[in-house]
Design a protein around this motif. Structure first.
Motif, PDB file in Angstrom:
ATOM      1  N   PHE A  48       0.864  -1.185   0.000  1.00 54.47           N
ATOM      2  CA  PHE A  48       0.000   0.000   0.000  1.00 54.47           C
ATOM      3  C   PHE A  48       0.893   1.225   0.000  1.00 54.47           C
ATOM      4  O   PHE A  48       1.947   1.239   0.626  1.00 54.47           O
ATOM      5  CB  PHE A  48      -0.902   0.030   1.241  1.00 54.47           C
ATOM      6  CG  PHE A  48      -1.730   1.290   1.323  1.00 54.47           C
ATOM      7  CD1 PHE A  48      -2.909   1.404   0.595  1.00 54.47           C
ATOM      8  CD2 PHE A  48      -1.306   2.387   2.086  1.00 54.47           C
ATOM      9  CE1 PHE A  48      -3.667   2.578   0.641  1.00 54.47           C
ATOM     10  CE2 PHE A  48      -2.055   3.557   2.132  1.00 54.47           C
ATOM     11  CZ  PHE A  48      -3.235   3.650   1.409  1.00 54.47           C
ATOM     12  N   ASP A  49       0.468   2.266  -0.716  1.00 55.61           N
ATOM     13  CA  ASP A  49       1.226   3.518  -0.686  1.00 55.61           C
ATOM     14  C   ASP A  49       0.284   4.672  -1.004  1.00 55.61           C
ATOM     15  O   ASP A  49      -0.792   4.474  -1.598  1.00 55.61           O
ATOM     16  CB  ASP A  49       2.377   3.473  -1.708  1.00 55.61           C
ATOM     17  CG  ASP A  49       3.414   4.576  -1.439  1.00 55.61           C
ATOM     18  OD1 ASP A  49       3.510   5.032  -0.278  1.00 55.61           O
ATOM     19  OD2 ASP A  49       4.113   4.970  -2.388  1.00 55.61           O
ATOM     20  N   ALA A  50       0.683   5.870  -0.605  1.00 53.45           N
ATOM     21  CA  ALA A  50      -0.072   7.087  -0.930  1.00 53.45           C
ATOM     22  C   ALA A  50       0.915   8.231  -1.094  1.00 53.45           C
ATOM     23  O   ALA A  50       1.920   8.292  -0.377  1.00 53.45           O
ATOM     24  CB  ALA A  50      -1.073   7.405   0.174  1.00 53.45           C
ATOM     25  N   HIS A  51       0.678   9.088  -2.075  1.00 52.84           N
ATOM     26  CA  HIS A  51       1.496  10.298  -2.236  1.00 52.84           C
ATOM     27  C   HIS A  51       0.583  11.497  -2.449  1.00 52.84           C
ATOM     28  O   HIS A  51      -0.499  11.387  -3.026  1.00 52.84           O
ATOM     29  CB  HIS A  51       2.480  10.155  -3.402  1.00 52.84           C
ATOM     30  CG  HIS A  51       3.698   9.360  -3.031  1.00 52.84           C
ATOM     31  ND1 HIS A  51       4.877   9.944  -2.619  1.00 52.84           N
ATOM     32  CD2 HIS A  51       3.911   8.022  -2.989  1.00 52.84           C
ATOM     33  CE1 HIS A  51       5.769   9.001  -2.346  1.00 52.84           C
ATOM     34  NE2 HIS A  51       5.190   7.805  -2.572  1.00 52.84           N
ATOM     35  N   ARG A  52       1.055  12.639  -1.980  1.00 51.03           N
ATOM     36  CA  ARG A  52       0.298  13.887  -1.976  1.00 51.03           C
ATOM     37  C   ARG A  52       0.526  14.640  -3.294  1.00 51.03           C
ATOM     38  O   ARG A  52       1.635  14.602  -3.837  1.00 51.03           O
ATOM     39  CB  ARG A  52       0.813  14.726  -0.791  1.00 51.03           C
ATOM     40  CG  ARG A  52       0.110  15.997  -0.498  1.00 51.03           C
ATOM     41  CD  ARG A  52       0.820  16.724   0.643  1.00 51.03           C
ATOM     42  NE  ARG A  52       0.725  16.019   1.929  1.00 51.03           N
ATOM     43  CZ  ARG A  52      -0.327  16.098   2.745  1.00 51.03           C
ATOM     44  NH1 ARG A  52      -1.363  16.851   2.420  1.00 51.03           N
ATOM     45  NH2 ARG A  52      -0.328  15.455   3.891  1.00 51.03           N
TER      46      ARG A  52
ATOM     47  N   LEU B 119       3.972   1.960  -8.540  1.00 49.62           N
ATOM     48  CA  LEU B 119       5.156   1.091  -8.483  1.00 49.62           C
ATOM     49  C   LEU B 119       5.648   0.896  -7.051  1.00 49.62           C
ATOM     50  O   LEU B 119       6.222  -0.160  -6.728  1.00 49.62           O
ATOM     51  CB  LEU B 119       6.278   1.652  -9.360  1.00 49.62           C
ATOM     52  CG  LEU B 119       6.031   1.649 -10.871  1.00 49.62           C
ATOM     53  CD1 LEU B 119       7.335   1.960 -11.620  1.00 49.62           C
ATOM     54  CD2 LEU B 119       5.445   0.332 -11.364  1.00 49.62           C
ATOM     55  N   HIS B 120       5.407   1.878  -6.188  1.00 50.75           N
ATOM     56  CA  HIS B 120       5.823   1.706  -4.784  1.00 50.75           C
ATOM     57  C   HIS B 120       4.978   0.616  -4.112  1.00 50.75           C
ATOM     58  O   HIS B 120       5.505  -0.245  -3.398  1.00 50.75           O
ATOM     59  CB  HIS B 120       5.677   3.022  -4.006  1.00 50.75           C
ATOM     60  CG  HIS B 120       6.662   4.067  -4.433  1.00 50.75           C
ATOM     61  ND1 HIS B 120       6.773   5.302  -3.822  1.00 50.75           N
ATOM     62  CD2 HIS B 120       7.579   4.064  -5.440  1.00 50.75           C
ATOM     63  CE1 HIS B 120       7.727   6.012  -4.429  1.00 50.75           C
ATOM     64  NE2 HIS B 120       8.223   5.274  -5.415  1.00 50.75           N
ATOM     65  N   ALA B 121       3.663   0.665  -4.333  1.00 49.96           N
ATOM     66  CA  ALA B 121       2.806  -0.384  -3.765  1.00 49.96           C
ATOM     67  C   ALA B 121       3.194  -1.748  -4.337  1.00 49.96           C
ATOM     68  O   ALA B 121       3.260  -2.758  -3.619  1.00 49.96           O
ATOM     69  CB  ALA B 121       1.342  -0.081  -4.064  1.00 49.96           C
TER      70      ALA B 121
HETATM   71 MG    MG Z   1       5.925   5.846  -1.837  1.00 48.39          MG
END
Ligand code: MG
Length: 387
Positions: A234-238, A268-270
């Protein structure tokens, strides 16, 4: 209580093996060969009870090999294999099973299907053995010279388990003992007593560990066994002011960008965390710390590629990767095919093993308010079974 009993014969000395410990007690994948064989029958739903026939002097080896297993008490064998089997059969008298399967402890890879085929054949026949038709051309040697080529048609290699109606094989063994006949397997004892014996198809993996080379082969087979493991990311970016962003390895024109230490490719981070999670190898932050200047602005395909290499380094491969992007904008639909192609390219897998999906949160939460993008990913990898 009629039923199906398995007798696992483990009384041999293993003279051909040249080890101080009888081979049935030598470790395979860390567990004694005998334990593998006992487990094969214990786990079969049609087998009601399992007993080992052992050499009395091996009692302490047996106790540790069989620790914790739900077995009938071990039976003391005799001087020969045939005598040991007869001792095993005599010990079952009070139990009076309807059928008995006799198996060599040194065949640790007997499988459920083989056991079932032998049992099924006993519905029609008083005796049935698992065997394999001879495929190689057979030569009779005179020293190292060929004396003759033996017709291989109708020839089979006998394996175990060999199954019998209990009373019939008990009587056959008693008769063989009285007459002093020595046989090399229980089917031969049955044949001599005039029983009809059915051949059922065996399995090449169910070979007998006879030499040190065989034990090495068995170890290679165990090591070759694979399991499927899964990982979740899981990932999130602002969002931040800008005019383009990176998503699933594509650079997309947009009226904002995503902020982050690297290129902030949330998909790609997730995905990277999912792949690392599947092999229990930490997470993206462990391998690429955001405190490290080296990774400032780094393209995230390097992270995912690295995770795929970590899988390969363990002899594994990626079965599939499924990414879900969570945002109101940009619209993912038109980009989806290109994202799948790019992610597959990064991983070095066919596109059919990659999925990219998208959803909104219907205006709710941070993605609904358009504050950023979140992503989830699930990866499955095929990995050699870890000890
Ligand atoms: Mg990230």
């Amino acid at each position: 209580m009629p039923g199906n009993v398995a007798l696992v014969v483990a009384a041999g000395r293993g003279h051909r093996f040249r080890a101080s410990t009888p081979k049935q007690y030598l470790p395979l994948a860390g567990l004694p060969l005998l334990r593998h064989s006992l487990n094969a029958f214990l786990s079969h739903p049609a087998i009601d009870a399992v007993a080992a026939v052992i050499a009395p002097e091996d009692r302490s080896l047996y106790d540790s090999a069989a620790a914790g297993l739900m077995l009938l008490p071990p039976i003391a064998g005799g001087a020969t294999r045939q005598e040991s089997v007869r001792c095993g059969l005599e010990a079952l008298i009070s139990r009076e099973p309807s059928r008995v399967l006799i198996h060599d402890a040194a065949r640790p890879f007997v499988d459920d299907a083989t056991i079932s085929r032998v049992l099924d054949a006993l519905d029609e026949s008083p005796a049935a053995i698992t065997a394999i038709p001879v495929a190689d051309t057979l030569k009779r040697g005179d020293g190292i010279r060929i004396a003759a080529t033996v017709e291989r048609k109708d020839l089979w290699r006998a394996q175990t388990p060999q199954g019998f109606h209990y009373r019939a094989i008990l009587e056959a063994h008693r008769k063989a003992a009285t007459e002093g006949n020595e046989s090399t397997d229980d089917a031969m004892v049955a044949e001599r007593a005039g029983m009809a014996v059915t051949l059922v198809m065996g399995n090449e993996d169910n070979f007998k560990v006879t030499t040190a080379d065989d034990l090495n082969r068995a170890e290679r087979m165990v090591r070759g066994a694979l399991e499927i493991r899964t990982g979740l990311g899981f990932d999130a970016h602002r969002f931040a002011p800008g005019n383009r962003l990176w998503l699933c390895g594509l650079e997309i024109p947009f009226d904002k960008t995503l902020s982050g230490h690297s290129d902030a490719d949330v998909g790609l981070h997730a995905a990277t965390d999912a792949v690392l999670g599947a092999i229990g190898d930490g997470d993206i932050g462990v391998h690429f710390p955001p405190t490290d200047e080296k990774w400032r602005g780094a393209p995230s395909h390097k992270f995912l590629r690295y995770a795929a290499e970590r899988v390969a380094a363990r002899g594994g491969s990626i079965v599939n990767l499924d990414i879900t992007l969570i945002c109101e904008h940009p619209r993912i639909g038109p980009l989806r095919e290109a994202m799948v192609a790019r992610v597959a390219e990064i991983l070095g897998v066919p596109q059919a093993r990659v999925s990219v999906k998208a959803t909104t949160t219907e205006g709710m939460g941070f993605t609904g308010r358009g504050e950023g993008i979140a992503a989830q990913a699930v990866a499955a990898v095929r990995l050699p079974i870890a000890k």
